[in-house]
Every structure is written in C-alpha cells, then in structure tokens.
Write a protein that holds these residues in place. Structure first.
Motif, PDB file in Angstrom:
ATOM      1  N   ASP A 104       0.921  -1.090  -0.023  1.00 48.00           N
ATOM      2  CA  ASP A 104       0.092   0.401  -0.492  1.00 48.00           C
ATOM      3  C   ASP A 104       0.662   1.438  -0.050  1.00 48.00           C
ATOM      4  OD1 ASP A 104      -2.580  -1.190   0.485  1.00 48.00           O
ATOM      5  OD2 ASP A 104      -1.583  -2.150   2.297  1.00 48.00           O
ATOM      6  N   VAL A 105       2.470   1.253   0.774  1.00 52.78           N
ATOM      7  CA  VAL A 105       2.844   2.474   1.048  1.00 52.78           C
ATOM      8  C   VAL A 105       3.881   2.326   0.332  1.00 52.78           C
ATOM      9  CG1 VAL A 105       3.623   4.093   1.996  1.00 52.78           C
ATOM     10  CG2 VAL A 105       1.398   2.719   2.383  1.00 52.78           C
ATOM     11  N   VAL A 106       4.623   2.875  -0.336  1.00 50.72           N
ATOM     12  CA  VAL A 106       6.156   2.762  -0.240  1.00 50.72           C
ATOM     13  C   VAL A 106       6.967   4.007  -0.117  1.00 50.72           C
ATOM     14  CG1 VAL A 106       8.228   2.798  -2.353  1.00 50.72           C
ATOM     15  CG2 VAL A 106       5.673   1.416  -2.583  1.00 50.72           C
ATOM     16  N   MET A 107       7.923   3.665   1.152  1.00 53.47           N
ATOM     17  CA  MET A 107       9.306   4.963   1.143  1.00 53.47           C
ATOM     18  C   MET A 107      10.445   4.990   0.345  1.00 53.47           C
ATOM     19  SD  MET A 107      10.346   6.858   3.043  1.00 53.47           S
ATOM     20  CE  MET A 107       9.756   7.691   5.324  1.00 53.47           C
ATOM     21  N   ALA A 108      10.314   5.993  -0.192  1.00 53.60           N
ATOM     22  CA  ALA A 108      11.149   5.966  -1.134  1.00 53.60           C
ATOM     23  C   ALA A 108      12.334   6.593  -0.767  1.00 53.60           C
ATOM     24  CB  ALA A 108      11.220   6.766  -2.505  1.00 53.60           C
ATOM     25  N   ALA A 109      12.827   6.078   0.773  1.00 46.27           N
ATOM     26  CA  ALA A 109      14.460   6.734   0.879  1.00 46.27           C
ATOM     27  C   ALA A 109      16.166   5.417   0.374  1.00 46.27           C
ATOM     28  CB  ALA A 109      13.931   6.567   2.482  1.00 46.27           C
ATOM     29  N   ILE A 110      16.205   5.467  -0.548  1.00 50.66           N
ATOM     30  CA  ILE A 110      17.314   5.164  -1.262  1.00 50.66           C
ATOM     31  C   ILE A 110      18.061   6.634  -1.517  1.00 50.66           C
ATOM     32  CG2 ILE A 110      19.027   4.664  -3.138  1.00 50.66           C
ATOM     33  CD1 ILE A 110      16.689   2.170  -3.559  1.00 50.66           C
ATOM     34  N   VAL A 111      19.066   6.446  -1.316  1.00 53.74           N
ATOM     35  CA  VAL A 111      19.851   8.029  -1.753  1.00 53.74           C
ATOM     36  C   VAL A 111      20.318   7.783  -3.663  1.00 53.74           C
ATOM     37  CG1 VAL A 111      21.773   6.391  -0.609  1.00 53.74           C
ATOM     38  CG2 VAL A 111      21.321   9.634  -0.419  1.00 53.74           C
ATOM     39  N   GLY A 112      20.255   8.731  -3.663  1.00 48.89           N
ATOM     40  CA  GLY A 112      20.303   9.175  -4.355  1.00 48.89           C
ATOM     41  C   GLY A 112      19.711   8.869  -5.698  1.00 48.89           C
ATOM     42  N   ARG A 151       0.636   5.394  -1.965  1.00 48.32           N
ATOM     43  CA  ARG A 151       1.193   6.209  -1.509  1.00 48.32           C
ATOM     44  C   ARG A 151       2.683   6.188  -1.406  1.00 48.32           C
ATOM     45  NH1 ARG A 151      -0.404   8.871   3.315  1.00 48.32           N
ATOM     46  NH2 ARG A 151      -2.839   8.718   2.914  1.00 48.32           N
ATOM     47  N   VAL A 152       3.148   7.401  -1.899  1.00 42.66           N
ATOM     48  CA  VAL A 152       4.595   7.097  -1.585  1.00 42.66           C
ATOM     49  C   VAL A 152       4.759   8.090  -1.382  1.00 42.66           C
ATOM     50  CG1 VAL A 152       6.213   8.041  -3.330  1.00 42.66           C
ATOM     51  CG2 VAL A 152       5.026   6.417  -4.436  1.00 42.66           C
ATOM     52  N   LEU A 153       6.650   7.966   0.245  1.00 42.04           N
ATOM     53  CA  LEU A 153       6.325   8.370   0.381  1.00 42.04           C
ATOM     54  C   LEU A 153       7.659   9.518   0.492  1.00 42.04           C
ATOM     55  CD1 LEU A 153       5.587   7.004   4.182  1.00 42.04           C
ATOM     56  CD2 LEU A 153       4.117   7.731   2.443  1.00 42.04           C
ATOM     57  N   LEU A 154       8.431   9.721  -0.569  1.00 46.56           N
ATOM     58  CA  LEU A 154       9.106  10.771  -1.096  1.00 46.56           C
ATOM     59  C   LEU A 154      10.201  11.294  -0.319  1.00 46.56           C
ATOM     60  CD1 LEU A 154      10.321  10.985  -4.162  1.00 46.56           C
ATOM     61  CD2 LEU A 154       9.600  13.274  -4.129  1.00 46.56           C
ATOM     62  N   GLY A 193      -3.213   8.204 -10.559  1.00 43.46           N
ATOM     63  CA  GLY A 193      -3.657   7.759  -9.657  1.00 43.46           C
ATOM     64  C   GLY A 193      -2.502   7.988  -8.457  1.00 43.46           C
ATOM     65  N   ALA A 194      -1.409   8.057  -8.289  1.00 42.67           N
ATOM     66  CA  ALA A 194      -0.569   7.686  -7.120  1.00 42.67           C
ATOM     67  C   ALA A 194      -0.637   8.848  -5.753  1.00 42.67           C
ATOM     68  CB  ALA A 194       1.690   7.533  -7.553  1.00 42.67           C
ATOM     69  N   LEU A 195       0.153   8.541  -4.530  1.00 45.14           N
ATOM     70  CA  LEU A 195      -0.112  10.304  -3.946  1.00 45.14           C
ATOM     71  C   LEU A 195       0.985   9.845  -2.867  1.00 45.14           C
ATOM     72  CD1 LEU A 195      -2.213  12.063  -2.308  1.00 45.14           C
ATOM     73  CD2 LEU A 195      -2.290  10.023  -0.422  1.00 45.14           C
ATOM     74  N   LEU A 196       1.808  11.033  -3.953  1.00 42.55           N
ATOM     75  CA  LEU A 196       3.000  11.647  -3.654  1.00 42.55           C
ATOM     76  C   LEU A 196       3.381  12.487  -2.516  1.00 42.55           C
ATOM     77  CD1 LEU A 196       6.002  11.026  -4.873  1.00 42.55           C
ATOM     78  CD2 LEU A 196       5.840  12.899  -6.584  1.00 42.55           C
TER      79      LEU A 196
END
Ligand code: NDP
Ligand code: MG
Length: 398
Positions: A96-104, A120-123, A144-147
């Motif tokens: 459901d939720v992706v935490m995008a926390a790779i660096v670079g 739902r993308v947590l940027l 329809g992503a929630l950025l």
C-alpha cells in the motif's frame, strides 16, 4: 485493515526512522519489504525484528543475507536482488505504501515504479524527483499515486498550503492566495566560515550536521548547500511553481521547517523539533495524525529564532541549482549526477570541499542541455555526466 509498507533503503537514516514509527503502530502498519545495498548484517536484524515477506539486496549479497537469516533461524523471507528486485517490491500488488529512501539516482526507477503502480509514495529520495521532475509528477497524476513529501521542508510547506492546492491547475505560479514559498536552511556546519576555512574542511567535519543526524551524502550536500539547491528544484516540481517563487531563508536553529506566504500578508510556518520522525509520520498517516516519540517544542527553552540570507558566493551550489531549474530540460539531471560523483570523491578525500561545486559547474557548462522528454533521455544523461564528472575529478584531484 493494516497497511503493507515497502521500505526502499531500510538500512539508512530515513529507513531506520520509518521502522521506528511503524513499530509504534503495529495495528496500522505491517512491513512487507525492506531493501539494503551494503549493510546486510543490519538488514538481517531488521528481518528478524519486523518479519517482512521480502528483502532485496544486490545479487552479490544474496548468499550472505540468506546465510545470516538461516543463522538467526528466520525462514519465510523471500530474497530478491538488484534493481529488478527493488522495482518488483515497489510495485507489488500487496504493497500500500512505499517509503522511497534510497539515496541518489539509484532510487529513480524503483520510486517511479511505485508511482506508476499508484501507491502512496513517501518521497525522501529527492534526487529521483530532481532528475525526473515533470515525468514523475505526470506519472503520479496519470496513475493516481499519492506523492507525499518526507523532506522536512517540503512536508512543512505541504502542511502550510491550502488543502485544495493540489486540485488546482499546475501553471508555474502560486495559486489560491499563495504568494511565496520560504524554504528554510540550517546553513549546515560551515555557516559563516571564510572561503579559506572552507578549503580545508574534512569529510568528518562536513558529516557532522549541527541539528540533524543523516546519511553521509545528504550531510555533505547540507554543508555545500547543494541540498538546499536540490530542495529548491524539488519544491518547484512538487508545488508547481517557477524558481522565483521559492526564497531560501537561512534559519540556523532548524525549528521552523519552512513557510508559505499569502497575498494578505500572512506567513504560515510549520515548526517542531528537528526529528525526521515527524514528517515521516505525517506523510504515512495524512490526512490523519499519529503519535511519535518526538517531544513537543519548548519555546521558552528555544527563546530565539534567527534568520539570514544565504551566502551564494561561499556556497555556489545553491546558485547553480537555481540556474539549472531555470534552464530546465536535463540541467537538473546534469547537476545531480555531477554532484553525486563529486560528493563521493570528497568523501574519499580525492577532492576538496570547495571543488564539489566546481565539478557540478563544469558538468553544467560541458554538457549541452536538451529537453527531458523521456525517462531514457534522463537515464542516459545521468550515465554520461557520471563519466565526464569522474574524469574531471581525476584531473583536478590531489
Ligand atoms: P543513508 O545513506 O542513511 O541511506 C541510504 C539507503 O539507501 C540505505 O539503505 C542504503 O543501503 C541504500 N542505498 C544506497 N545506495 C544504494 C543503491 N545503489 N541501490 C540501492 N540502495 C542503495 O541516506 P539517508 O537515509 O540519509 O537519505 C535517504 C534519502 O532521503 C536521500 O535521498 C536523502 O536526500 C533523503 N533525505 C534524508 C533526510 C535525513 O534526515 N536523513 C532528510 C530528508 C531527505 P545500505 O545502507 O545498506 O548501503
Ligand atoms: Mg530537507
């Protein structure tokens, strides 16, 4: 029903803070997938504690992780590898939720995959948005992503904007009574240093941020103000404004995380102790609010907040980023790629601190700009600039 979370970059500073919050809310969130690049031991411990369904590592590390997991008596964690594995978990139907926390730039394709899968993308991975700009924002609308911004400044701005701001047309001008975005910057560990002093600062000093505890790359970016430059570009894309509507304000205490000014003379600020758990929790639960361990502000103790203009002569990275945003096209990709190479070279003590922005400037002056009209153009430009910047680093290096 609980929400399944995929944490891209689980072993990093943002990844660990995210896990801390999820742990506080076990009824609401479950950890579906976690990923790592080099800290495999830490990833195994994360698997032991959070029991994800999938873990992703480079293919060269699969055996190591698998052995560590069996030593810990953990079964049932599927191990995937490389970029294909990162993309597979980012777009997985059970997530459901992706935490995008790779660096670079390494986070670009997995983050984009999550956006295209309508998650739902947590940027946190600002470099991905700096590189792909309009393509990522358009993909979010199409799918329809929630950025939602995790970067503390952008999260603050998001909180200070009118609720219906994102329904309105995107045309480069602030709307709904908004007149200016005030992006705050701590100024980093070298605020008020002389040019001479800046020339001899070490990686250890650069990584020692006065207010925030972060990964090495963003710590160096904070010290050069390239972080603020990348954030300026990030803000322009997230909030659909041209760069002249974003003013950078140095605020050394990092208590106000950013502000929004309105045409009636109002300025709204979001404040809090400098702890990434607040913006992460906000983005996770929005529009709801959830508990974190972050203590409330004690304004009597803080007593004073200070502000000053950024010094773009001492910290030219900010000027370069503003120029790259103004130029558009692949200029932000060029800036980002050259900066990644330069920061890595600085951390390995191959170049000096003030040479970091020289590498970025050289790349911007050497590579012809073109429209960023496809993902392929962006990825190719990124690769090309890395080679060029690497050569330049060797030439100027000590
Ligand atoms: P860290 O260096 O602490 O963590 C980075 C994460 O990405 C780690 O899990 C690392 O794995 C993984 N990683 C590194 N390289 C690769 C690669 N080539 N492929 C796949 N995974 C990789 O960084 P932060 O947590 O500090 O920052 C993460 C992102 O969030 C950055 O874009 C940063 O700008 C942004 N951000 C961070 C803030 C902070 O307070 N830290 C604040 C605002 C934004 P491993 O550790 O196993 O090598
Ligand atoms: Mg920030």
């Amino acid at each position: 029903m609980s929400q399944a979370v995929c944490i891209l970059g689980a072993t990093g500073s943002i990844g660990q803070s995210t896990l801390k919050i999820l742990e506080q809310h076990p009824e609401t969130y479950t950890v579906f997938a976690v990923t790592a690049q080099s800290r495999i031991q830490e990833l195994a411990q994360i698997c032991q504690k959070y029991q994800p369904k999938v873990a992703v590592v480079p293919s060269s590390k699969v055996d190591e992780l698998s052995q560590l997991l069996s030593k810990l008596g953990i079964s049932g964690v599927e191990i995937l590898s490389d970029e294909a594995g990162l993309i597979a978990v980012a777009e997985h139907q059970d997530v459901d939720v992706v935490m995008a926390a790779i660096v670079g730039a390494a986070g670009l394709l997995p983050t984009l995959a999550a956006v295209k899968a309508g998650k739902r993308v947590l940027l946190a991975n600002k470099e991905a948005l700096v590189m792909s700009g309009d393509i990522m924002m358009q993909a979010a609308r199409d799918h329809g992503a929630l950025l939602l911004p995790v970067d503390s400044e952008h999260n603050a701005i998001f909180q200070c904007l009118p609720q219906n701001y994102f329904d309105a047309e995107r045309h480069g001008k602030p709307k709904l009574g908004v007149s200016q975005i005030l992006l705050t910057a701590s100024g980093g560990p070298f605020l008020n240093h002389s040019l001479e002093q800046l020339q001899s600062v070490t990686p250890a000093q650069a990584c020692k941020h006065p207010n925030w505890s972060m990964g090495q790359k963003i710590s160096v970016d904070s010290a050069t103000l390239m972080n603020k430059g990348l954030e300026l570009i990030e803000a322009c894309h997230l909030f659909a404004v041209e760069e002249q509507y974003v003013t950078v304000v140095v605020h050394p205490e990092s208590i106000i995380h950013s502000m929004v000014q309105y045409v009636d003379g109002s300025t709204l600020a979001q404040m809090g102790n400098p702890d990434m758990c607040t913006p992460i929790a906000h983005a996770l639960a929005w529009p709801k609010r959830i508990q974190t361990h972050v203590p409330p502000l004690n304004l009597f103790e803080i007593a004073q907040l200070n502000f000053q203009a950024p010094d773009v002569e001492h910290f030219p990275a900010l000027k370069l980023a503003r120029q790259a945003m103004k130029s558009g096209g692949i200029a932000p990709t060029i800036l980002n790629a050259a900066n990644e190479i330069a920061v890595a070279a600085f951390l390995q003590q191959k170049i000096g601190f003030t040479q970091i922005s020289q590498v970025a400037e050289h790349a911007l002056n050497s590579v012809a700009n073109q429209a960023a009209d496809s993902l392929q153009t962006i990825v190719e430009a990124d690769q090309k600039v890395r080679v060029l910047a690497q050569q330049y680093v060797v030439n100027i290096g000590s």
